[in-house]
Structure formats: structure tokens, C-alpha cells
Design an enzyme around this catalytic site. Structure first.
Site, short mmCIF file in Angstrom:
data_model
loop_
_atom_site.label_atom_id
_atom_site.label_comp_id
_atom_site.label_asym_id
_atom_site.label_seq_id
_atom_site.Cartn_x
_atom_site.Cartn_y
_atom_site.Cartn_z
N ARG A 43 -23.09 0.13 12.56
CA ARG A 43 -24.44 -0.26 12.93
C ARG A 43 -24.80 0.12 14.38
O ARG A 43 -25.96 0.34 14.70
CB ARG A 43 -24.57 -1.77 12.78
CG ARG A 43 -26.00 -2.17 12.51
CD ARG A 43 -26.15 -3.62 12.33
NE ARG A 43 -24.89 -4.24 11.89
CZ ARG A 43 -24.81 -5.48 11.47
NH1 ARG A 43 -25.87 -6.21 11.40
NH2 ARG A 43 -23.67 -6.02 11.11
N LYS A 142 -8.83 -3.47 0.18
CA LYS A 142 -8.63 -4.80 -0.36
C LYS A 142 -9.15 -5.84 0.65
O LYS A 142 -9.26 -5.49 1.82
CB LYS A 142 -7.16 -5.04 -0.67
CG LYS A 142 -6.27 -5.13 0.59
CD LYS A 142 -4.98 -5.82 0.34
CE LYS A 142 -5.00 -7.27 0.66
NZ LYS A 142 -4.93 -7.63 2.08
N HIS A 172 -2.11 -1.08 0.59
CA HIS A 172 -1.35 -0.19 1.50
C HIS A 172 0.16 -0.33 1.32
O HIS A 172 0.91 0.54 1.72
CB HIS A 172 -1.78 -0.37 2.96
CG HIS A 172 -1.21 -1.56 3.65
ND1 HIS A 172 -1.74 -2.82 3.51
CD2 HIS A 172 -0.14 -1.70 4.47
CE1 HIS A 172 -1.02 -3.67 4.22
NE2 HIS A 172 -0.05 -3.02 4.82
N LYS A 176 3.82 2.56 1.55
CA LYS A 176 4.98 2.44 2.45
C LYS A 176 6.15 3.25 1.89
O LYS A 176 6.46 3.13 0.70
CB LYS A 176 5.41 0.97 2.57
CG LYS A 176 4.45 0.12 3.39
CD LYS A 176 4.97 -1.29 3.49
CE LYS A 176 3.96 -2.20 4.13
NZ LYS A 176 3.93 -2.17 5.58
N GLU A 210 5.82 -13.03 7.79
CA GLU A 210 5.33 -12.43 9.04
C GLU A 210 5.45 -13.45 10.17
O GLU A 210 5.31 -14.65 9.93
CB GLU A 210 3.85 -12.07 8.90
CG GLU A 210 3.58 -11.04 7.82
CD GLU A 210 2.09 -10.72 7.74
OE1 GLU A 210 1.69 -9.69 8.27
OE2 GLU A 210 1.34 -11.53 7.17
N HIS A 234 -0.27 -7.30 -2.70
CA HIS A 234 1.00 -6.72 -2.26
C HIS A 234 2.20 -7.27 -3.05
O HIS A 234 3.02 -6.50 -3.56
CB HIS A 234 1.24 -6.99 -0.77
CG HIS A 234 0.12 -6.54 0.11
ND1 HIS A 234 -0.62 -5.41 -0.13
CD2 HIS A 234 -0.39 -7.06 1.26
CE1 HIS A 234 -1.53 -5.25 0.83
NE2 HIS A 234 -1.41 -6.26 1.68
N LYS A 334 2.51 -16.67 7.12
CA LYS A 334 2.30 -16.25 8.51
C LYS A 334 3.02 -17.26 9.41
O LYS A 334 3.28 -18.39 9.00
CB LYS A 334 0.81 -16.26 8.84
CG LYS A 334 0.00 -15.30 7.98
CD LYS A 334 -0.80 -14.34 8.81
CE LYS A 334 -1.65 -13.42 7.97
NZ LYS A 334 -1.06 -12.11 7.74
#
Ligand code: BG6
Length: 498
Positions: A43, A142, A172, A176, A210, A234, A334
């Protein structure tokens, strides 16, 4: 080959964190066709030169060796262009069409790296401006939708204007190198196939943990949560790679047909299993790698009383002849104790033990996806020379006391793919972008796969709408709520790190 890659969301996080660094790496590896233009669309009002310097600055944040030197960036930047576009404004798409027509190319890739609720609007406008030609490919990031219904709506709209062979749905993880190696392990070797079934395998664990929190993505994550963000895509794709039957060839549809069968065989949820076999959690304050971090509910853009999950652990099964009765445990979170993506295949103990083995262990194949890329096969060996069995029973006494042979020691065969193949292998986004440009669909997700995955998570999402559905807090820097250990222990197993 000449191409134009139109990057919607061209100044957004995903563009400068993942997509443009990956395109730069492809340029560096000399795999990005030279006769190609990358057109950032957003934008903001800016010129091509402004866009180039913005991206140049942003790429300075890229880790170590992947950071461009100024001379090479200057060369790469010649392929970068910019087009302002208000995504709801028809005339802006017309301007885009004119920009594209300045340099006609053999193919045009439209990469939608925007919020998913804009996908249908963008597709409708592209079609209205005649930008959905036979030589157009569309890449969708996604998550594709928020639930089954919105996923179907998006897919239906996109299919109004593009055929399935033109649609590249990204997960993704499939790009890998470590995940592609999973396919190589299973279908490029004959060694494991006879063992790859319920008779020999007792359970399978997939962990995607993670250490990072949600960073600046609070508003996005509030609407998404760990189930939609990591499990629906995933983790389920990894489960498919482990559980699928060998495809008849390496073509995209042969592979996707087999993955689809797995997704359709996932054990349906019942009111009981929704509560007994799923644990959701949310991180509270704690220490990650020695540094204090705040609770999810204190993150920017997050409601203080948020019920969004940052952790999910669950147990499922694949209801078919190969896997019936074998639990698959999936876990993601996480702010966990470690960054670790691994798959653990637990084999059954020997049917008639004559040796003593350390308590609780049996053979394991551990597939390390990241940060380490490798594989370890855990076996038993006899470390010390023993001349005879300890208290030798009569050799005819078949019903005598349990194992009385020497105590075996655990040993492992360790493969380090980073060492073997180097760490500079083609990264996930680089690989997927080149595949989208090259028209290879193998590593992209078909709409029916995606729908099957959404259908399976849908009852969980619905259950979590109920007020009495539990959400457990876990301190940052741990392996999630203790209930996750209880859940797996109830089936007689334990998480690999315990
Ligand atoms: C993304 C999720 O799809 O995958 C993120 O939206 C997550 O929340 C990321 O952090 C993990 O990817 P990787 O490649 O770092 O394991």
C-alpha cells in the site's frame, strides 16, 4: 526462462524475513533465472529505487553469511521493482497489469504473502484485470483460512480463477532439506520399509518446540494459536511423511494422493478423546536460555485474559492396516526449554528377551530436523567381554526366570547431514520459490489434503470454544504443562526428553 514474480505484501514481515532473503540466496547460487523481475506490491507509495534501498537495509538483518555484500546486492537489486496497490482498488490492479506488460515474460508468479482474509479479494481483482492467464501461477501462504469453512471458501474462490496445477499452497516445512530427507530415508532405502509398521513400531513422537515467543505477531497469533499455526499444517505434513504408503512415483499427485489417505485415516475425535488426548497450554513468565521472558498474556497485541494456546500436545492414531493401534504423539510450543524439531520412532522390545537391557529402553530411530539435521539409530551392544551368561539356567528351562544374560549398553549410529552435505544447502523458501517458478508441485499442498487436515482439527477448535475446556499455564523455558506428561503416561509412554 523469463518470469515476473509479484509479491503481494511486498514490504511485510514475511517478505523481508523469508522471501526476499531466499530469492537473494537463489540469485547467489545462480539458480534464479536472470531474466526475471520481482515486483513488490504494497500500500505504501514508493519508487523502485526506494523499494530497493528498503530491502537492502532489511537484508542487513539477515544472519551471518547469508547477508549480502553491497556489490552483490546492487546486482540482485536490478531485478527488484515496486508497484503501489490498494488491494481493494480495481484501478491499482490495472496499473499493475500495465507494469507487468512493460516486460512480457513467459510466466508470472503471484505470491500472496498477505493476511489470508485478503486472498479472495486479490484473486477476484486479478481475474477482473485479466491477470489470471494460463501462464500465471499463484502461491498462497499459510494459514489458508481459520477453519474448515473459511479454508473451503478460499479454495473455492481461488479455483474459480485458477486451475489446481496453477495453485501452489505453501507449507515451508516441506521445503526443508531435513524433511525432504525423510522421504529419501523412507523411499530411497529398502532397509526400513519392512520394519515400518505396527508389528515392529510401538509409538511415534513428533516434537516441534521453539524457544522464541510470538515476537511482534501478537494480533496475528491471537487469532491463530498453536493448533492452526503448527499442528494443522507442519506437524500433520510430517506425520504424513512418516505414515504414508510408498507412492507409485515421485510425481506431485502420486505423493499427495498418499498423504491424503493418511489424513483421511486419522482417528476421529470423540468427546472423551478431545479431553483425554489433547493438552493445550499457554506460556507464563519464565527463563528461556537463562534470560527472563514475559508471559504470553503480557505480550504486545495480546488480550490479558487471552485463551489462545501457545502449546499443544496430542495423541492420535492412523486407522489403517499398517498403523492400527500405534499412537502418534504430536507436540508443539513456543517458549519451550529448547528449540528442537525431531521425530522419534520407538521400536518394540525384542519378543523374547535373553539379555538384560537398561530399564525402559528399546530401539529408537531419532530423526533430527532442526537445529541439527541428522539421524540417530539407537541400538544395544555388549560393551564388556563376558565369557558366559550370569547364572546359567538349564538350557532346556524355557520357562525360567526372565532375562539373565549380560547387561547390554545403549549405543547409537549417528548421522550428521550438516557435516556430510554442508550447512549451505538450499533453504526451505529458496527451494519452494524455485519450484513455484519451475512449476513443480511436489512440495506444495493440494486443496483436498488441506481440507482433510482442517476437518480433523475442527472438532478440537470447537471443543476449545467451551468455557470448561482447560487451558494450562506453563512456565516459559519448560517442556509445557505437566498435563502433557500425564497424557502420554496414561498410554504407557513418555516424551523423549524425560
Ligand atoms: C511458521 C509459524 O509457519 O513456522 C511460526 O507461523 C513458526 O509461528 C515457524 O515460528 C517455525 O518455522 P521454522 O522454520 O523456524 O521451524
Amino acid at each position: 526462462m523469463s518470469f515476473q514474480l509479484v509479491l503481494f505484501g511486498g514490504t511485510g514481515d514475511l517478505a523481508w524475513r523469508k522471501i526476499l532473503p531466499a530469492l537473494f540466496q537463489a540469485y547467489r547460487h545462480q539458480t534464479l533465472p536472470k531474466d526475471g523481475r520481482i515486483i513488490g506490491v504494497a500500500r505504501d507509495k514508493m519508487s523502485d529505487a526506494d523499494f530497493r534501498s528498503l530491502i537492502g537495509e532489511r537484508l542487513q538483518n539477515v544472519e551471518g553469511e547469508k547477508r549480502p555484500q553491497s556489490a552483490e546486492f546492487a546486482e540482485f537489486a536490478k531485478q527488484l521493482f515496486y508497484q503501489h496497490c490498494d488491494l481493494n482498488e480495481s484501478s491499482d490492479y490495472e496499473a499493475l497489469r500495465l507494469k507487468l506488460s512493460e516486460h512480457p515474460a513467459q510466466l508470472c508468479v503471484m505470491y500472496l504473502a498477505t493476511a489470508p482474509h485478503l486472498f479472495t479479494t486479490i484473486c477476484e481483482h486479478l481475474a477482473a484485470s485479466g491477470l489470471n492467464t494460463e501462464s500465471t501461477r499463484i502461491v498462497l501462504e499459510k494459514p489458508l483460512g481459520q477453519n474448515l469453512k473459511s479454508n473451503r471458501e478460499i479454495n473455492a474462490t481461488v479455483r474459480n480463477f485458477f486451475s489446481e496445477r496453477q495453485i501452489f499452497r505453501i507449507d515451508h516445512y516441506l521445503g526443508k532439506p531435513s524433511v525432504q530427507n525423510l522421504f529419501a530415508l523412507r523411499f530411497g532405502n529398502s532397509l526400513f520399509e519392512p520394519l515400518w509398521r505396527r508389528d515392529t513400531i510401538s509409538s511415534i513422537q513428533i516434537t516441534l518446540s521453539e524457544q522464541i515467543g510470538i515476537g511482534t505477531r501478537g494480533p496475528f497469533y491471537e487469532q491463530t494459536g498453536a493448533l492452526r499455526d503448527m499442528i494443522q499444517n507442519h506437524a500433520l505434513q510430517l506425520l504424513c511423511a512418516i505414515a504414508m504408503e510408498p507412492p507409485i512415483n515421485a510425481h506431485a499427485d502420486a505423493i499427495r494422493d498418499e498423504k491424503l489417505k493418511v489424513l483421511r485415516s486419522l482417528k476421529p475425535w470423540t468427546p472423551q478423546s478431545l479431553r483425554a488426548d489433547i493438552v493445550r497450554g499457554q506460556y507464563s513468565a519464565g527463563l528461556v536460555a537463562g534470560a527472563p521472558v514475559k508471559a504470553y498474556s503480557e505480550e504486545a497485541g495480546v488480550a490479558p485474559n487471552s485463551k489462545t494456546e501457545t502449546f499443544v500436545a496430542l495423541k492420535t492414531e492412523v486407522n489403517n492396516w499398517r498403523w492400527a493401534g500405534v499412537p502418534f504423539y504430536l507436540r508443539t510450543g513456543k517458549r519451550m526449554a529448547e528449540q528442537d524439531a525431531r521425530i522419534v520412532i520407538n521400536f518394540r522390545p525384542t519378543p523374547h528377551p535373553i539379555f538384560q537391557t537398561p530399564t525402559g529402553s528399546a530401539n529408537q530411530l531419532v530423526i533430527h530436523l532442526q537445529p541439527k539435521d541428522g539421524m540417530a539409530l539407537h541400538l544395544f551392544a555388549q560393551g564388556q567381554a563376558v565369557t558366559s551368561f550370569t547364572t546359567a539356567p538349564s538350557s532346556t528351562n524355557k520357562t525360567g526366570p526372565g532375562p539373565i544374560g549380560p547387561l547390554l549398553s545403549p549405543v547409537q549410529l549417528d548421522l550428521d547431514f550438516d557435516k556430510r552435505f554442508g550447512t549451505d544447502r538450499v533453504g526451505a523458501y529458496e527451494r519452494l520459490l524455485l519450484d513455484a517458478i519451475g512449476g513443480r508441485l511436489n512440495l506444495f499442498v493440494r486443496s483436498d489434503e488441506q481440507e482433510a487436515a482442517w476437518s480433523w482439527v475442527e472438532p478440537i477448535l470447537q471443543d476449545w470454544e467451551n468455557e470448561d475446556s482447560p487451558l494450562y499455564a506453563y512456565p516459559s523455558g519448560t517442556w509445557g504443562p505437566s498435563q502433557s506428561k500425564v497424557m502420554i503416561a496414561n498410554s504407557g509412554h513418555h516424551w523423549d526428553e524425560d
